[in-house]
Scaffold this active site. Structure first.
Site, short mmCIF file in Angstrom:
data_model
loop_
_atom_site.label_atom_id
_atom_site.label_comp_id
_atom_site.label_asym_id
_atom_site.label_seq_id
_atom_site.Cartn_x
_atom_site.Cartn_y
_atom_site.Cartn_z
N HIS A 27 21.90 -12.73 -23.63
CA HIS A 27 21.16 -12.91 -22.38
C HIS A 27 21.95 -12.49 -21.14
O HIS A 27 21.68 -12.95 -20.03
CB HIS A 27 20.69 -14.36 -22.22
CG HIS A 27 19.67 -14.77 -23.24
ND1 HIS A 27 19.16 -16.05 -23.31
CD2 HIS A 27 19.04 -14.07 -24.22
CE1 HIS A 27 18.28 -16.12 -24.30
NE2 HIS A 27 18.19 -14.93 -24.87
N LEU A 55 18.61 -6.97 -29.95
CA LEU A 55 17.90 -7.10 -28.68
C LEU A 55 17.17 -8.44 -28.71
O LEU A 55 16.70 -8.88 -29.76
CB LEU A 55 16.88 -5.98 -28.48
CG LEU A 55 17.37 -4.58 -28.12
CD1 LEU A 55 16.18 -3.64 -27.98
CD2 LEU A 55 18.20 -4.58 -26.85
N ASP A 56 17.04 -9.07 -27.54
CA ASP A 56 16.26 -10.29 -27.46
C ASP A 56 14.83 -10.04 -27.91
O ASP A 56 14.30 -8.93 -27.78
CB ASP A 56 16.20 -10.80 -26.01
CG ASP A 56 17.56 -11.23 -25.48
OD1 ASP A 56 18.48 -11.40 -26.28
OD2 ASP A 56 17.67 -11.39 -24.25
N ARG A 57 14.18 -11.09 -28.37
CA ARG A 57 12.79 -10.98 -28.82
C ARG A 57 11.89 -10.36 -27.76
O ARG A 57 11.08 -9.47 -28.07
CB ARG A 57 12.27 -12.38 -29.17
CG ARG A 57 10.81 -12.38 -29.65
CD ARG A 57 10.27 -13.78 -29.74
NE ARG A 57 10.20 -14.41 -28.41
CZ ARG A 57 9.86 -15.67 -28.20
NH1 ARG A 57 9.59 -16.47 -29.21
NH2 ARG A 57 9.81 -16.14 -26.96
#
Length: 223
Positions: free
Chosen positions: A152, A54-56
């Site tokens: 993204h 997962l993105d930060r």
């Protein structure tokens, strides 16, 4: 991190990853999720490992494999597109259609910054389903179903495909919004791990930083 466990069995854990925490250490070091995985062994000899990413700045459901065979099984499920993923986002504006599918291939925008992506007809296939759950006229609450797992993907698809960037996204047009964090939640995950059992399912609650915007679009605490 123990208090953020959403599901646990002998093979997998699903945790509610907090926003702002990268899953890996960056070039400059600093806090990251892998520093906390040892505490999630729950008596097993192996430390759980990431089944995906997962993105930060994205919070919510993140699957971990507790054994090597579990990681292998998770990898095959993700590669085959058999994992069910649902996201919630609060975006600027309102899509023209109440529901639909965004089909825009993506590619890296910069070799130096491999995470920076753009729409590219020659890029890798990227498909996201969506529907509008609510709106206050200026922003909308979307439920999104990524069919692929590109970097993204949801953030670019909302911005470029719908013209409605995710609030708090300074990279793809959502803007920082007076310090507003990214309004994106990995709401639920469904993992068909076992042949003779229903899929493993976990659901993450909206984080505090998203609740005000969600309520303005019609979300209630009971949802």
């Amino acid at each position: 991190m123990i208090g953020r466990v959403l599901y646990r069995d002998e093979l997998v854990l699903v945790i509610d990853k907090p926003a702002g925490m990268p899953v890996h250490a960056g070039p400059k070091g600093g806090p990251n999720l892998e520093l906390y995985l040892e505490a999630l062994r729950f008596g097993l000899p192996e430390t759980p490992a990431l089944g995906h990413r997962l993105d930060r700045d994205t919070s919510g459901c993140l699957a971990l494999g507790r054994r090597r065979k579990a990681l292998s099984r998770l990898g095959r499920l993700f590669m085959a597109g058999r994992v069910g993923k649902t996201y919630w986002a609060v975006v600027k504006g309102r899509p023209e259609r109440e529901e639909g599918v965004i089909d825009l291939p993506l590619a890296k925008r910069s070799k130096e910054r491999g995470w920076w992506m753009q729409v590219d007809p020659e890029g890798r296939a990227a498909v996201t389903g969506y529907r509008v759950l609510g709106s206050d006229g200026e922003r909308s609450w979307l439920e999104l179903y990524p069919k692929t797992g590109r970097t993204h993907q949801i953030r670019i698809h909302c911005a470029a495909g719908l013209g409605c960037p995710v609030l708090g996204d300074p990279v793809y047009g959502g803007g920082p919004g007076d310090g507003m964090p990214l309004q994106l939640l990995a709401r639920s995950i469904s993992l068909p791990l076992y042949e003779k059992k229903p899929p493993v399912f976990a659901e993450a609650p909206p984080p505090p930083h998203m609740r005000s915007a969600l309520r303005s679009c019609g979300w209630t605490q009971a949802d």
